[in-house]
Design an enzyme around this catalytic site. Structure first.
Site, PDB file in Angstrom:
ATOM      1  N   ASP A 159     -37.623  -2.824 -29.458  1.00 25.43           N
ATOM      2  CA  ASP A 159     -37.237  -4.063 -30.131  1.00 25.43           C
ATOM      3  C   ASP A 159     -38.309  -5.109 -29.851  1.00 25.43           C
ATOM      4  O   ASP A 159     -38.650  -5.364 -28.690  1.00 25.43           O
ATOM      5  CB  ASP A 159     -35.891  -4.569 -29.615  1.00 25.43           C
ATOM      6  CG  ASP A 159     -34.724  -3.693 -30.044  1.00 25.43           C
ATOM      7  OD1 ASP A 159     -34.882  -2.936 -31.024  1.00 25.43           O
ATOM      8  OD2 ASP A 159     -33.657  -3.772 -29.410  1.00 25.43           O
ATOM      9  N   ASP A 168     -26.096  -1.357 -38.722  1.00 27.25           N
ATOM     10  CA  ASP A 168     -25.502  -1.906 -37.502  1.00 27.25           C
ATOM     11  C   ASP A 168     -23.986  -1.868 -37.659  1.00 27.25           C
ATOM     12  O   ASP A 168     -23.398  -2.687 -38.368  1.00 27.25           O
ATOM     13  CB  ASP A 168     -25.992  -3.333 -37.261  1.00 27.25           C
ATOM     14  CG  ASP A 168     -27.491  -3.390 -37.013  1.00 27.25           C
ATOM     15  OD1 ASP A 168     -28.038  -2.378 -36.543  1.00 27.25           O
ATOM     16  OD2 ASP A 168     -28.108  -4.434 -37.289  1.00 27.25           O
TER      17      ASP A 168
END
Length: 257
Positions: free
Chosen positions: A11, A130
């Site tokens: 990330d 997600d």
């Protein structure tokens, strides 16, 4: 039998690799290129890079680190973050990425999936989802703009329906990010992943929950996913990739060693 893939996830926020828990409270864990090189050298099958605030902040991935990663590693890698147009996708691929992943922009404009696969082929179009388990409604729901707590919002999509929709529109692969499990190292959500696997005609990558080598074995053996993505266990040195692959091979999971 196709070999299962081990995929470290990096990330990226403001030029650094970060990691949070359940998509919150991110801390810096290192620099992009050295971490990418380390995982490639340790035997990762591919890497995924998420610029986690690009979509929420209406910008696109910084191409400079994409090209530096491409120069340093010799395994496939995928980039995600704020890609909304054919031109932006073409640029990232031209700078060395093998695949591009879209998440929030696809929720805003689902036709983007079709346009991308028509231009580049579905093999390099990955959809990130997600997925959040809502205890009140006992259902899996899709969230958007999860890289920024202040911008995160619910969508009208149930996870199962969105999985079917993105396949109809031409995605080549799906990464299911299980938000409830993210960063807590309690294991992958086998129940949800198994359900999504039954709906998938494209490769499915599990994301969220890895804490032990046994968690990887279980998600491959029980949920039948094609790849397992993880972050904190690799960033913090809890699991060594080569040792993990030997463990999986010893447990009859086909991997490249």
């Amino acid at each position: 039998m196709l070999a299962k893939r081990i995929v470290p996830c990096l990330d990226v926020k403001e030029g650094k690799v970060v990691k949070g828990v359940q998509f919150r409270n991110h801390e810096i864990v290192g620099d992009i290129v050295p971490l990418a090189a380390r995982y490639a050298d340790e035997g990762a099958d591919e890497l995924v890079f998420y610029d986690i605030t690009a979509s929420a902040h209406d910008r696109v991935i910084d191409k400079s680190w994409v090209s530096r990663v491409a120069e340093r590693i010799d395994i496939p890698f995928c980039v995600a973050g704020g890609i909304r147009t054919i031109e932006q996708a073409r640029e990232k691929l031209a700078f060395g990425a093998d695949k591009i992943s879209i998440n929030s922009p696809a929720l805003t404009d689902p036709s983007l999936i079709e346009r991308l696969q028509e231009e580049f082929g579905r093999q390099c179009i990955v959809i990130g989802i997600d997925s959040y388990y809502d205890h009140i409604s006992d259902s899996y729901k899709v969230k958007q703009f999860t890289g920024d707590e202040a911008a995160t919002k619910d969508t009208q999509w149930y996870t199962q329906d969105w999985v079917e929709e993105v396949q109809k529109r031409g995605c080549g692969e799906i990464v299911l990010n299980v938000m409830n499990q993210d960063g807590v190292r309690q294991g992958y959500d086998i129940e949800q992943l198994s359900m999504i696997r039954s709906l998938c005609d494209v490769p499915l990558i599990a994301s969220g929950g890895a804490g032990t080598m046994a968690h990887f074995k279980d998600v491959f053996a029980l949920a039948k996913v094609d790849a397992a993505l993880a972050a904190s266990v690799f960033h913090k040195g809890i699991i060594d990739i080569q040792a993990l692959k030997r463990y999986l091979r010893d447990n009859q999971i086909a991997v490249r060693v």
